[in-house]
Structure formats: structure tokens, C-alpha cells
Design a protein around this motif. Sequence first.
Motif, PDB file in Angstrom:
ATOM      1  N   UNK A 208       0.043 -10.084   3.156  1.00 10.67           N
ATOM      2  CA  UNK A 208      -1.179  -9.653   2.467  1.00 10.67           C
ATOM      3  C   UNK A 208      -2.427 -10.108   3.212  1.00 10.67           C
ATOM      4  N   UNK A 209      -2.384 -11.291   3.805  1.00  9.71           N
ATOM      5  CA  UNK A 209      -3.568 -11.847   4.476  1.00  9.71           C
ATOM      6  C   UNK A 209      -3.677 -11.423   5.938  1.00  9.71           C
ATOM      7  N   UNK A 210      -2.560 -11.423   6.656  1.00  7.29           N
ATOM      8  CA  UNK A 210      -2.573 -11.199   8.101  1.00  7.29           C
ATOM      9  C   UNK A 210      -2.062  -9.819   8.514  1.00  7.29           C
ATOM     10  N   UNK A 236       2.622  -4.685   6.984  1.00  5.05           N
ATOM     11  CA  UNK A 236       2.007  -3.881   5.926  1.00  5.05           C
ATOM     12  C   UNK A 236       1.483  -2.588   6.524  1.00  5.05           C
ATOM     13  N   UNK A 237       1.854  -1.458   5.913  1.00  9.07           N
ATOM     14  CA  UNK A 237       1.391  -0.149   6.389  1.00  9.07           C
ATOM     15  C   UNK A 237       0.949   0.673   5.186  1.00  9.07           C
ATOM     16  N   UNK A 238      -0.033   1.561   5.363  1.00  5.84           N
ATOM     17  CA  UNK A 238      -0.465   2.424   4.243  1.00  5.84           C
ATOM     18  C   UNK A 238       0.681   3.333   3.810  1.00  5.84           C
ATOM     19  N   UNK A 239       0.811   3.514   2.517  1.00  7.21           N
ATOM     20  CA  UNK A 239       1.867   4.385   2.016  1.00  7.21           C
ATOM     21  C   UNK A 239       1.323   5.732   1.569  1.00  7.21           C
ATOM     22  N   UNK A 240       0.256   5.725   0.766  1.00  6.38           N
ATOM     23  CA  UNK A 240      -0.320   6.990   0.324  1.00  6.38           C
ATOM     24  C   UNK A 240      -1.686   6.712  -0.283  1.00  6.38           C
ATOM     25  N   UNK A 249      -0.207   0.124  -0.276  1.00  3.56           N
ATOM     26  CA  UNK A 249       0.540  -0.324   0.894  1.00  3.56           C
ATOM     27  C   UNK A 249       2.025  -0.464   0.583  1.00  3.56           C
ATOM     28  N   UNK A 250       2.803  -0.311   1.618  1.00  4.70           N
ATOM     29  CA  UNK A 250       4.226  -0.622   1.535  1.00  4.70           C
ATOM     30  C   UNK A 250       4.589  -1.495   2.733  1.00  4.70           C
ATOM     31  N   UNK A 251       5.793  -1.981   2.742  1.00  5.08           N
ATOM     32  CA  UNK A 251       6.231  -2.885   3.808  1.00  5.08           C
ATOM     33  C   UNK A 251       7.155  -2.153   4.772  1.00  5.08           C
TER      34      UNK A 251
END
Length: 508
Positions: A208-210, A236-240, A249-251
Motif C-alpha cells: 500500500x505504501x511502496x 499493486x496494479x490498477x484493476x478498473x 487496485x489489485x495485487x
Amino acid sequence: MSDASFDDFSAFDFPEFTDQDFAQIDAAVAHSLNSPQASNQPSESYEFAISGLEDGYHLYTFQTNSGPKIPVEIETLPDSDVRHQSSTIHALSERSPLQRYRPKHILSVTDLVAPAWCEVQFEYGLLGKRSRPLAQRPKSFISTSGKEIRVEQTTAVKNEQNTKQGKAVHKKLEREIHPEEVKVTIATEEERWALRLVNMMHCLKEVALEGFTREMPVFGLIEQEVVVGIIDEVSRVPSEFIGTDDPTYCLRITDTKTRKTESLPPDEDTLSARLQVMLYHRLLSGLLSQSQPFQFSSFWEKLNLKTSKPFSPNFLIQAGLTSDNRHFACACLDELSNSWLKLIPELGFSTVHPTLQLSYRLRSPSRPLPKLQQQSESTSQQNSEELMMQWAILQSLSPATSSDLDSQHATSSHEQLALTQSPLTSDDGVGHSRVIGMKEIVHDDAVLDTHISNVLRWWHGERKPEGVPLALSRRCRTCEYNDDCEWRARKAEESLRNIKQKNYGNRV
């Protein structure tokens, strides 16, 4: 052993046979001929043994109705060792691999996916204690069927060096974001599992932070078996986008693999890796699910843990579970589990991305192959895999002459000496761990389910391990159990039968 052929009786010292020995022979033959099984199944082999020879050998004679007698001399161990090995083999056959090798019934992700490379090699590795440093492993061991499997030491040394270099690459990558290791003293099993959960919570907060974390523990139930693992990297990558400018975000899961050459492996050699990241996906998805929250109570119950048992003061302090930490102020497993379930929605991770990544890094500088090896590999590429397998297996099974053995011994000694005198680089090759390529795969529940069901059948003792198919026999070249492999021996026998049948059919 004498080098005389089976037609040369000079290999046997007949004066050593006593009247008692011949009486045993007559009794064994009479029993075999008069037994119901012998009369019902005339094509079965008769087998008897003469024991008590002073030279430490037992003489077995096998006879079938369709062929000649074949005397075979087998060196035996002292009676105490024979009894010990017999009892050991019997005990092994009575228990499943899960009971023998994982008595706590806790499997790792590696336990479930590594057999996809070669199940026979994996079982031999368990029997030969391959997880230990090479110096602490036996140089031979007894398989579950009772055969002695000798470890080819030169190959084992090379494999151990590759493993050390791979571990060094992973450790350096972890140190890039976790430069210091925090030591935590564990006094109970409850604290052991609590530490896994604490590390998972720290890793999610780091994402979440980095934006990413490395070496994240995961666990869960797979077909009612406890499974644990450590994911190399979670990002962390954008999901929708849902009606606002703020993304959800999703992992994404990435696993790091090391290579000794600057090329990516063929797809058929990545099955274990693909299954590995898919299994990580399933475990992490189960832990993150908000629609079906992870059932910690039943999980802890399966492990027979006392979830309300207070952690020790030292563990609370070292693990950071003190009252001044809002997320981690927990005194027992129950409280820590509830903290995890509260943390997930706060961090806003919706799910695990279905696209999984395999990152390949160079393990060490590639070295040119010796001239003879280059010629050998060039020749093997021109032949079909099936012919290569037949030739290699038959060669490994054929008896070597004394000159061949001397030559092999000299070569092995030279390679061993060269490996000993050529130490690894100061960073074990880590300085050369640049990324050489990526592979992306899509999570497939059906593929994963099929594999897990199949491999658990072996772990539960419901079937025997299987070796590599003929098309992938090149894997045998890097296996330290190659020489005595029972799977290869069976395939050699099958090949010989097929060749004989084909030749017989052509003559007809």
C-alpha cells in the motif's frame, strides 16, 4: 563379480556347496513345482535362494518355461543390515509419502509443484535428503522398492552450486527493500503461525505504501491439506475505474527464476513454475476474499492450535504486537486473525490479478561448453528424443568394462577437482542477476485443479511416482540419480520389448 559369461561355470566354486545346500535346492524346487500357484500359473518364474555362503554372496536362480536358467550373483549385507533394510523398506511401503516425509501434514507449495518436473527425482530427493547441504547427505540410499540408488557426486555438486546461486539472487532482491532482518524468538507453534500472519500484514502495508513487496508468506487449505508458501514479489496494479478518477487496485504476483544462460526456457520446462504462481494466486485470493472471508477458526483447529493462548512478552515486543500499534496490538491468534480481516478492506485491494508473471534473471556468467560437450549436444539435437532416450538408457544399463570404469573415475575426479578449485564469485553470481526476460501466464483453475488432484494422489500413497516422458528425457542429463534410476530401467525394458516385437513383426 567375475567377468565370465553366464555360460562359463568358472565363476562358481562348486566345492563350497554342501549337502545341506543341495537339500535346500531340492526342497525349494519341489515346493515351487507342487504349489497351487505353480500349477495354476505355469508361465510364472520359479525363484529360490541358497544362503550361508562364506563369501557374502547369495546365488539366485530364475527359470521360466520359455527360457534357460539364469544364475545371478548378488552381493549381500551382513544379516543385521539386511534385517534393518528389510524392516525399513516394509515400513516405507506401509506409509504414504505424506506420512513419511511430512508427519505434521503441512505441505509447501514446492511439495505440490516440484514433482511436475519429475516425480521419481522428487521422491529420490526426499529419500536422499536433498534439502540438506551436500556434505550431510548420504551417498546412496534405498528406494521404496528396495533398490540402492547411488548419488552421482559431480552432478550433485553442480546442482548444489546452482541452488546456492539462485538463493543468493533471491536474498539480494529481498535485501533491496528489507536491508535488515529482525530476529523474533518463537516459543510455541501458536507464535510460529502468528509470525507468518504478522509478516503477511507487514507485506500488505508495504504494498500500500511502496507499491510492491518481496518474500510474502501465504497459507491456506488446498483439498483439505495445509499448504504454506512464500511469494517472491507482490505488486499493486490498477484493476478498473468505477465512475471516478480514483482507481481501485489489485495485487499482481511475480515469481523470480534464475538461469545460467541468457535465454528463456521452452514452455514445456515451465510447467512447475506456472503451477507455482497459480497456486500462489489461489492461496492469496483466499486470504484476501471479502465475499468469503478466510475461515481462520477452522484453519487453526486443523492445526490443533490454542487460539486464545497469550503470546509471550518477548514475542509481543519483538514482533511489534504492542498496544501503541493500532493494526498489530494483539495478544493471541484470535485477535491477530481479526486484525487481518479488518485490514483487508482498509487497504482497498479488491482481488489478485489473473495475469501472473515469471521473471527470469541471469544466475551467473555463462561459460562456453567444452569442445566435446558441444559436439555431443550438437549430435543429440540431430536425433529424435526417443532414439536418444533409448540409447542413453541402454548405455547406462549395460555393464562397463574395467577400462571404462577407470576412464569414468578419472573424468569424475577431474571435474570434482575443477569444481573445488573454482570457487563462486564473491557475490555467488548475484552481481549478474539482471532480468533476461519475462513470461506472462493467465491463471487457470481447471489446470491447477487437475494437477493438485493428481499430485495429492501420490502424496496420499494412492499411486506410484512417474518419471519424465521420452520427449523430455534430456532432463535426465542433469539428474544426480540418473545412473540407478528405476524409471529409466523400466523404460529401457519397454524399448527393448518394442524393438524385438517390431523386428519379429517385420520378419513375419
